[in-house]
Design a protein around this motif. Sequence first.
Motif, PDB file in Angstrom:
ATOM      1  N   LEU A   5       3.152 -10.210  -4.717  1.00 45.68           N
ATOM      2  CA  LEU A   5       3.781  -8.317  -5.548  1.00 45.68           C
ATOM      3  C   LEU A   5       2.257  -8.068  -6.528  1.00 45.68           C
ATOM      4  O   LEU A   5       1.597  -8.024  -6.934  1.00 45.68           O
ATOM      5  CB  LEU A   5       4.250  -9.057  -6.465  1.00 45.68           C
ATOM      6  CG  LEU A   5       5.779  -9.460  -6.783  1.00 45.68           C
ATOM      7  CD1 LEU A   5       6.443  -9.421  -7.686  1.00 45.68           C
ATOM      8  CD2 LEU A   5       6.292  -7.774  -6.804  1.00 45.68           C
ATOM      9  N   MET A   6       0.483  -9.039  -5.232  1.00 43.57           N
ATOM     10  CA  MET A   6      -0.380  -9.040  -5.597  1.00 43.57           C
ATOM     11  C   MET A   6      -1.066  -7.092  -5.572  1.00 43.57           C
ATOM     12  O   MET A   6      -0.429  -6.362  -5.211  1.00 43.57           O
ATOM     13  CB  MET A   6      -1.258  -9.054  -3.994  1.00 43.57           C
ATOM     14  CG  MET A   6      -2.620  -9.101  -4.491  1.00 43.57           C
ATOM     15  SD  MET A   6      -3.638 -10.206  -3.352  1.00 43.57           S
ATOM     16  CE  MET A   6      -3.279  -8.690  -2.019  1.00 43.57           C
ATOM     17  N   LEU A  20       4.304 -17.347  -4.584  1.00 38.28           N
ATOM     18  CA  LEU A  20       5.207 -16.212  -4.982  1.00 38.28           C
ATOM     19  C   LEU A  20       3.151 -16.481  -5.400  1.00 38.28           C
ATOM     20  O   LEU A  20       2.387 -16.473  -5.332  1.00 38.28           O
ATOM     21  CB  LEU A  20       5.648 -16.248  -6.084  1.00 38.28           C
ATOM     22  CG  LEU A  20       5.849 -14.982  -7.394  1.00 38.28           C
ATOM     23  CD1 LEU A  20       5.653 -14.471  -6.586  1.00 38.28           C
ATOM     24  CD2 LEU A  20       6.065 -16.184  -8.496  1.00 38.28           C
ATOM     25  N   ASP A  21       3.131 -14.677  -5.589  1.00 40.06           N
ATOM     26  CA  ASP A  21       1.512 -13.718  -5.129  1.00 40.06           C
ATOM     27  C   ASP A  21       1.474 -12.677  -6.715  1.00 40.06           C
ATOM     28  O   ASP A  21       2.162 -11.760  -5.884  1.00 40.06           O
ATOM     29  CB  ASP A  21       1.128 -13.952  -4.302  1.00 40.06           C
ATOM     30  CG  ASP A  21      -0.631 -13.590  -4.148  1.00 40.06           C
ATOM     31  OD1 ASP A  21      -1.162 -13.235  -5.477  1.00 40.06           O
ATOM     32  OD2 ASP A  21      -1.265 -12.591  -3.201  1.00 40.06           O
ATOM     33  N   ARG A  23       0.600  -1.284   0.420  1.00 37.49           N
ATOM     34  CA  ARG A  23       0.444  -0.155  -0.274  1.00 37.49           C
ATOM     35  C   ARG A  23      -0.085   1.020  -0.226  1.00 37.49           C
ATOM     36  O   ARG A  23       0.785   1.776   0.602  1.00 37.49           O
ATOM     37  CB  ARG A  23      -0.697  -0.287   1.174  1.00 37.49           C
ATOM     38  CG  ARG A  23      -1.962  -1.313   1.048  1.00 37.49           C
ATOM     39  CD  ARG A  23      -3.647  -1.052   1.703  1.00 37.49           C
ATOM     40  NE  ARG A  23      -3.282  -0.538   3.837  1.00 37.49           N
ATOM     41  CZ  ARG A  23      -2.482  -1.500   4.218  1.00 37.49           C
ATOM     42  NH1 ARG A  23      -3.003  -2.640   4.014  1.00 37.49           N
ATOM     43  NH2 ARG A  23      -2.371  -1.419   5.352  1.00 37.49           N
ATOM     44  N   ASN A  24       1.686   0.960  -0.583  1.00 38.95           N
ATOM     45  CA  ASN A  24       2.688   2.811  -1.321  1.00 38.95           C
ATOM     46  C   ASN A  24       2.145   3.112  -2.444  1.00 38.95           C
ATOM     47  O   ASN A  24       1.370   2.736  -3.296  1.00 38.95           O
ATOM     48  CB  ASN A  24       3.861   2.101  -1.129  1.00 38.95           C
ATOM     49  CG  ASN A  24       4.539   2.553   0.402  1.00 38.95           C
ATOM     50  OD1 ASN A  24       4.571   3.389   1.392  1.00 38.95           O
ATOM     51  ND2 ASN A  24       4.689   1.647   1.277  1.00 38.95           N
ATOM     52  N   LEU A  55       8.748 -10.679   1.928  1.00 42.04           N
ATOM     53  CA  LEU A  55       9.069  -9.391   0.900  1.00 42.04           C
ATOM     54  C   LEU A  55       7.628  -9.211   0.554  1.00 42.04           C
ATOM     55  O   LEU A  55       6.695 -10.384  -0.489  1.00 42.04           O
ATOM     56  CB  LEU A  55      10.091  -9.683   0.345  1.00 42.04           C
ATOM     57  CG  LEU A  55       9.885  -8.094  -1.088  1.00 42.04           C
ATOM     58  CD1 LEU A  55      10.436  -6.640  -0.084  1.00 42.04           C
ATOM     59  CD2 LEU A  55      11.341  -8.313  -2.222  1.00 42.04           C
ATOM     60  N   ASN A  56       6.439  -7.767   1.106  1.00 47.93           N
ATOM     61  CA  ASN A  56       5.581  -7.223   0.862  1.00 47.93           C
ATOM     62  C   ASN A  56       5.203  -6.541   0.131  1.00 47.93           C
ATOM     63  O   ASN A  56       6.289  -5.173   0.354  1.00 47.93           O
ATOM     64  CB  ASN A  56       4.973  -7.485   1.907  1.00 47.93           C
ATOM     65  CG  ASN A  56       3.429  -7.718   1.622  1.00 47.93           C
ATOM     66  OD1 ASN A  56       2.685  -6.844   0.217  1.00 47.93           O
ATOM     67  ND2 ASN A  56       2.746  -7.923   1.807  1.00 47.93           N
ATOM     68  N   LEU A  57       5.092  -6.571  -1.691  1.00 47.36           N
ATOM     69  CA  LEU A  57       5.014  -5.472  -2.164  1.00 47.36           C
ATOM     70  C   LEU A  57       3.507  -5.416  -2.873  1.00 47.36           C
ATOM     71  O   LEU A  57       2.986  -4.441  -3.829  1.00 47.36           O
ATOM     72  CB  LEU A  57       6.220  -5.164  -3.533  1.00 47.36           C
ATOM     73  CG  LEU A  57       7.363  -4.999  -3.182  1.00 47.36           C
ATOM     74  CD1 LEU A  57       8.308  -5.943  -4.126  1.00 47.36           C
ATOM     75  CD2 LEU A  57       7.114  -3.964  -2.794  1.00 47.36           C
ATOM     76  N   ASN A  58       2.458  -5.920  -2.394  1.00 47.97           N
ATOM     77  CA  ASN A  58       1.097  -5.558  -3.397  1.00 47.97           C
ATOM     78  C   ASN A  58       0.476  -3.966  -2.269  1.00 47.97           C
ATOM     79  O   ASN A  58       1.494  -3.534  -1.879  1.00 47.97           O
ATOM     80  CB  ASN A  58       0.036  -6.629  -1.818  1.00 47.97           C
ATOM     81  CG  ASN A  58       0.082  -7.980  -1.471  1.00 47.97           C
ATOM     82  OD1 ASN A  58       1.364  -8.351  -2.253  1.00 47.97           O
ATOM     83  ND2 ASN A  58      -0.448  -8.092  -0.789  1.00 47.97           N
TER      84      ASN A  58
END
Length: 966
Positions: free
Chosen positions: A153-154, A175-176, A108-109, A128-131
């Motif tokens: 990466l959702m 992996l998402d 959420r950035n 590592l969360n880049l959703n």
Amino acid sequence: MDLIVRLEPRLRLDSPMMEDDVVGIRRPLLFSFCFLFSWPLNSCVGFALKDCRISKDNAICSASKLRAVPGDIPASVKTFDLAANKISQIRAGDFINYTALLQLDLKRNSISQIEKGSFTSLRSLRKLNLNNNRLAQLGDVFGGLSNLTELRLMSNDITTVAPSSFQPLTNLTVLDLSFNKLKDLTKVHYALQHLPNLQYLFIRKIGLTIFQSWELTNSTVGLAYLDMSQNYIDVFSISADVFQNLTWLNIGGSQRKQKLSWKIDEPAGLSRVTTLDISGLRLAQKDARGLFQSLNFSLSTLRMNAMKSNLRELLNMSCTIPTLTQLQIRCNTLRQVDSRLLRLCSSVTKLDLADNCIQNMFNDSFRALQGLKSLTLSQNRLSLVPPAVRNLTRLLELDLSSNNISSLGCQDFADLGNLRVLGLDQNSISTVNQCVFKDLTKLEVLKLQINQITELNSAFKIYLPNLRQLKLDKNKLTAIRQGDFEGLRSIQNLSMQRNQLCKLENGSFVGLTMLTDILLQSNEIQETDITAGVFNDLINLRKLSLLDNRIKYKSSSALPSAPFSRLSRLETLAMAGQHSRGRFQLPRNFLQGLTNLLIFDARNVQLTSLHQDTFKYTPRLQKLDISSNELTDVSPRLFDPIQDLRSLYISRTSLLSLDFLNEANLTKLEFLQARRNQYSVITKEQMGALPALVYLDLQGNSFLCDCDNTWFLQWLNKTETQVFDAYNFVCNYPQHLKGLKLLDLDVGSCSVDVEFIYFISTTCAILLFQLAAFTYHFLRWQLAYAYHLFLALLYKRKFRNRQPECLYDAFVSYNTHDEDWVFRELLPKLEEEQGWKLCLHHRDFEPGKPIIDNITQAIYASRKTICVISRRYLESEWCSREIQVASFRLFDEHKDVLILVFLEDIPVWELSPYYRMRKLLKKWTFLSWPRAAQCTDLFWEKLRQALKTRDNVGGELLLLTVKDST
């Protein structure tokens, strides 16, 4: 540990600059945030951070409006939460020091760019969360993450993935890539080849319309979990055995009118799948039959939610699978259930029919499910307990929550003697008869919250001997009668929150000797309802919550009988938020008997004081919350019995200072929250009394911005205690600094910099020594002469206003080495022949009087001063003083008082160190004895004339003169 410091100009204490002119400052101090009663006692080393907080080894920077990764986070943190900020770019040096980091959350950035090498230092990172960012393309940005196991990466805008993007992720298992714009798995096909350990793959709603197994060939050998839901797949084709270990498959969640074409050319393609979700799909009968045939010996869990058509046919096909045990068919609009619907599902042990609008259910609806152990009928429209459940003698769990059941009958649960969990919450039940639960002898959990129950009607007096948990929250109970729960001999948790309880009779909890937790908050209980005897039977109680009731004591006097005297094992007592009007006094023996109490919560009860003996019964107390009260003073002796106290909450009180800490014995206190008080000054003594302090929360206080807080500001810069929100502390006083950030205050003028003083002192000493050496070597004679000149001036001023009468004609100033000439030549001529009265120091000075006083008095008591000058004379200290005093008298009185007689020819250059002597020779004539050797009579005549003259200062007195040739 590495800390990045960024300093900017700071406001001086005496500066007229106001808040709008102040520039912020970022630097590492120390602080964090911990939730009430969840603060870990041995939490962390301390740091005070500008935008983040530390809890244990977790850096929490979420929702802080950050536009870049902060650089003041300790390198030792294990998790780093940067979620919900405004970061748009990840730079190569942002995480360079975090080699111990295990989890990084950047969801959420607005991240649209990640520089290559940004994660290179994160060799320990696992998750590592880049959703929910704005990444469009994935390049080679994951270098260094060889130990990463989970990458999310959702919800980005990813359209392409570079073939080598995932190459460093050799240990990745999760992996998402869901909710992106890939549309075609060929765009990630080559990237997935580098993930040999991948087990969980999420590709929900990425725009897939066709799935062909070859797209995942050689990349999913170990894949166990594949979620492809919410894609509008038209063709699902398996032509190779690519799912050798797949056990969980979800391809549902997309409701389309077009039917899915299912092609399975490889017989073993789905042979190991145990859980399948095809919710919302439309399958042709042929395709459905082929699907279930391929799963004939593995499928155990099937979800077919929101199937708009062919549900009965699909049930008939799927229920023939002998391994099928769990069936979920939610949201299918089944208004009624008959025996034909589930007639082939005999192997099913767990059935979920929630949210189906079921109103009617035939008595034989579950006739085929004789092995059923769990049945969920929640969120339907049932008006009573369906008789069909009575035939399920093996049932262990029954969920009837969120229906329209208004009453319970004595036969509703007949033959359900094996039931362990019963959910009747969120219905409209108003009464509970005594016979309702008579057959549920093995029931352990009963949920009756959110109903309309007003009376218990002895429902729990006899039955339910094995019940462990009873929930009666949000009903309309007004009283608990004696023996109401007498039959619940095994109960451990009783919850009765948000009722209307206003009466607790003695014996209300009789028989509940195993109860450990009871929640009675948000009722109408008063102090008269918790008298001695009410809780006496709860000998094993660990937690008692009386929050938000109407308990109020008017006096701190001891009660005749303490209400909790038998609760020796109680660990948590919560009494916050009492609603009674008027001020609250806690009886001094209120806590008597609570020898093992660890937590006491008395927030917002309108307390005005606490007796110093309040806690003498609770020696093990570790957390105390007395916030939001009207306490104006706290005695240090209050804390004497609770020396193990770890956490203290005193926010929003009327305390004006923390001075009570100075004498309180709180050496083990680790957590202090004192928000929104009037603490204007924090002193060294206050913090020194808390040597174990790890976390300090002073948010919202009114700080004084002057030198009184110098120590506090210096302490903030070097402490290991976390000071929460320190960067937002503001000044309230003085008025011209109101609103200024406390940490922007420059207190340099408030303290002495000892090191700087040492530097200045040493420098001055060295310069002084050099000056003295230079003066001694080059100017020592001039300096000596100046010194004596000053002394003469000083004594001249002393005697100028009290001059004695002229007792002598002349004072003779000479050196002892020249006394032979004085006695042999001068005295006979002047006194014996000419009759002058002379003053000589060896015969006329007053004994015992200071020499300088004798000299000065003699000169001012004589009309003239005769200076007999020789080289020895010039080197004599006292002779120099005599001529200096005489010369000052000459210049001051403008009288002819000085006669110079030279016994030796002294060149003018030898008189250079004697500046005043040279000055006299420039202006006045003098007598020279060597030059009068051939004419001594003339010498004595001229000397007589000089003694005779009185005020002729400017005339030529002598014939023999010497001029300064320089």
